[in-house]
Design a protein around this motif. Structure first.
Motif, short mmCIF file in Angstrom:
data_model
loop_
_atom_site.label_atom_id
_atom_site.label_comp_id
_atom_site.label_asym_id
_atom_site.label_seq_id
_atom_site.Cartn_x
_atom_site.Cartn_y
_atom_site.Cartn_z
N THR A 33 0.83 -1.21 0.00
CA THR A 33 0.00 0.00 0.00
C THR A 33 0.86 1.26 0.00
O THR A 33 0.37 2.35 -0.27
CB THR A 33 -0.93 0.02 1.23
N ARG A 354 -8.73 -11.07 5.10
CA ARG A 354 -9.05 -9.64 5.16
C ARG A 354 -8.37 -8.87 4.03
O ARG A 354 -9.00 -8.06 3.34
CB ARG A 354 -8.60 -9.08 6.52
N TYR A 355 -7.08 -9.11 3.82
CA TYR A 355 -6.35 -8.41 2.77
C TYR A 355 -6.77 -8.88 1.38
O TYR A 355 -6.79 -8.09 0.43
CB TYR A 355 -4.84 -8.59 2.96
N ARG A 358 -9.88 -7.09 0.56
CA ARG A 358 -9.58 -5.68 0.28
C ARG A 358 -8.99 -5.53 -1.13
O ARG A 358 -9.32 -4.60 -1.86
CB ARG A 358 -8.59 -5.14 1.32
N SER A 359 -8.10 -6.44 -1.50
CA SER A 359 -7.48 -6.39 -2.82
C SER A 359 -8.51 -6.54 -3.93
O SER A 359 -8.53 -5.75 -4.89
CB SER A 359 -6.42 -7.49 -2.94
N GLY A 361 -11.62 -5.98 -3.70
CA GLY A 361 -12.56 -4.86 -3.64
C GLY A 361 -12.20 -3.78 -4.65
O GLY A 361 -13.06 -3.05 -5.14
N GLU A 362 -10.91 -3.66 -4.97
CA GLU A 362 -10.46 -2.68 -5.96
C GLU A 362 -10.93 -3.03 -7.36
O GLU A 362 -10.89 -2.19 -8.27
CB GLU A 362 -8.93 -2.59 -5.93
N VAL A 367 -17.63 -8.58 -0.65
CA VAL A 367 -17.00 -9.47 0.32
C VAL A 367 -17.32 -10.93 0.00
O VAL A 367 -16.43 -11.79 -0.03
CB VAL A 367 -17.48 -9.13 1.75
N SER A 370 -15.60 -12.22 -3.15
CA SER A 370 -14.16 -12.37 -2.89
C SER A 370 -13.88 -13.65 -2.12
O SER A 370 -12.96 -14.40 -2.45
CB SER A 370 -13.64 -11.16 -2.10
#
Length: 470
Positions: A33, A354-355, A358-359, A361-362, A367, A370
């Protein structure tokens, strides 16, 4: 006591390598990040860039699409295209006709036919390397697409910094039209965020990718003597020797190379077998190169970790082969008595999820979508474990493996003869082992075996035909 110690070792093989694997991705993604793009310019250049397209039994339609993409580049006057064909003679006429048609349209294109292919893909690359006129070199897989802006930026970086001899674009899946393809797309999105953005942010060396890397052709020719034709994994192999010379490989996250990912499990199996063997083979063959590289000790250790990234899947399987029978013979529940060893893995897995979410999500993934793709990717990895394990053992035992291209286009839908469905056999074995252990009161170890078997069971349900045919 001896059996207990062996069982303990098996349990450690299940948890420790996997936990380390998860933690590495967590740390790299976190630091990714903080990634900052290298300074680039979009100024024009006068040098020639050689575009190398190695082919062997590639669908003509994919070759046509690749050349059409290159023809539309706004830097066409600065490129030469060299197709190196390892095809049988009966296909040569079609490729000659294709090359002639594009030459008539003004594309600077040449064809080299190797009547006696040698040296895997690396041999084809060397043939083109020494026939090329370009100061820079870019390798194209027929299914990949890259923007000419990447070529321009990469050339400008190497013009300004003579210590940089390769620039890597961001690997991105081009298609997600099947469950396998979407799982590969999703996992590679997270992998690139971690292993390329994260390592770049930490100033650790990155490896070239097979398609998506612009090289300094003169350095590859004069300093390295081309690619090592004894190695299957040409990109990782040459990356090790670049590091050994103290040169840099930069990563451009804002420039993407779009690659067609396998749509079927059987195609993915061919690809991952080659990658698993090739990376482990490179780790052994280039061991001294990495050790003598002018890098900090932790950077060298991390390079070995990258090359041995397939090892945890094999070690978990080995751990199962050890723990399950010993639990039965000793009537000892290792997972119940030594549950504390699984806590670090569990915590790491939660952070990894979690990561991962998040990745993705881009890319607009929610959720649930993913997590579904993460579960599917995990199942595919489990299902690939027998193939990966055999490939790694061949590499460690220095048994040569032939180069098999990943089936693409129309070839991906061709099925040949039957194969031994080792994944089905192992999956059922693990499932029955779990049931037997639970019946004999070894509940927690049995439950873990059932959990481990779910990847196989899911794969058998989804891709049973691909497990039965080559």
């Amino acid at each position: 006591m001896i059996l207990y110690m062996i069982g303990l070792i098996g349990l450690l093989l299940i948890f420790i390598p996997s936990t380390i694997f998860l933690l590495i991705y967590i740390v790299f993604y976190h630091y990714g990040t903080r990634y900052r793009l290298p300074k680039t310019q979009n100024t024009s250049f006068n040098d020639i860039v050689s575009i190398i397209i190695p082919v062997r039994n590639e669908p003509i339609e994919l070759m046509q699409e690749a050349l059409n993409n290159i023809y539309n580049w706004n830097i066409r006057d600065n490129i030469e295209v060299i197709i190196v064909s390892d095809d049988p003679p009966e296909r040569l006429a079609y490729i000659e006709e294709l090359v002639y048609s594009w030459r008539q349209r003004g594309l600077n294109i040449h064809l080299i036919w190797r009547s006696e292919p040698r040296g895997y893909k690396a041999g084809a690359l060397n043939t083109a390397l020494y026939a090329s006129r370009g100061k820079y070199l870019y390798i194209v897989d027929v299914d990949s697409r890259v923007s000419p802006s990447f070529i321009v930026k990469a050339v400008n970086i190497m013009m300004r910094n003579k210590n940089v001899v390769a620039v890597v674009a961001r690997w991105t899946g081009k298609n997600r039209d099947t469950r396998v393809a979407e799982a590969v797309f999703a996992s590679m999105k997270f992998i690139v965020d971690a292993l390329y953005k994260g390592r770049s942010a930490l100033k650790l060396p990155v490896f070239p990718v097979g398609t998506g890397t612009l090289f300094d052709a003169e350095f590859i020719r004069r300093e390295l003597g081309g690619w090592d034709e004894e190695r299957i994994q040409d990109d990782m192999e040459i990356g090790c020797r670049i590091m050994a010379r103290g040169k840099e490989i930069l990563f451009l996250n804002d420039e993407k190379v779009y690659v067609e990912v396998p749509r079927r499990f059987k195609s993915l199996r061919v690809q991952q077998e080659r990658w698993a063997y090739g990376s482990a083979d490179t780790a052994i063959a280039r061991f001294k190169d990495i050790l003598k590289a002018p890098l900090p000790w932790y950077a060298k250790l991390e390079a070995f970790n990258f090359l041995l990234q397939y090892l945890p899947a094999f070690l978990v399987f080995l751990g199962f082969l050890i723990v399950a029978p010993i639990s039965y013979f000793l009537k000892y529940d290792f997972f119940e008595e030594l549950w504390i060893l699984g806590v670090p893995w569990l915590v790491s897995a939660v952070l990894y999820i979690r990561y991962y979410v998040r990745s993705l999500g881009e890319c607009g993934y929610g959720v649930w979508r993913s997590i579904v793709n993460l579960g599917r990717s995990s199942a595919i990895t489990t299902l690939l474990t027998p193939t990966i394990s055999i490939a790694l053992l061949k590499a460690f035992l220095r048994i040569k493996m032939s180069f098999k291209r990943t089936p693409k286009g129309t070839y991906e839908h061709i099925t040949s003869h039957y194969r031994v469905p080792i994944e089905i056999i192992i999956g059922i074995l693990i499932l029955l082992t779990g049931i037997v252990l639970i019946i004999y009161g070894i509940v927690y170890t049995g439950l873990w075996c059932l959990f481990y078997s779910t990847g196989y069971i899911y794969g058998i349900y989804r891709w049973g035909r691909d497990l039965l045919f080559k």
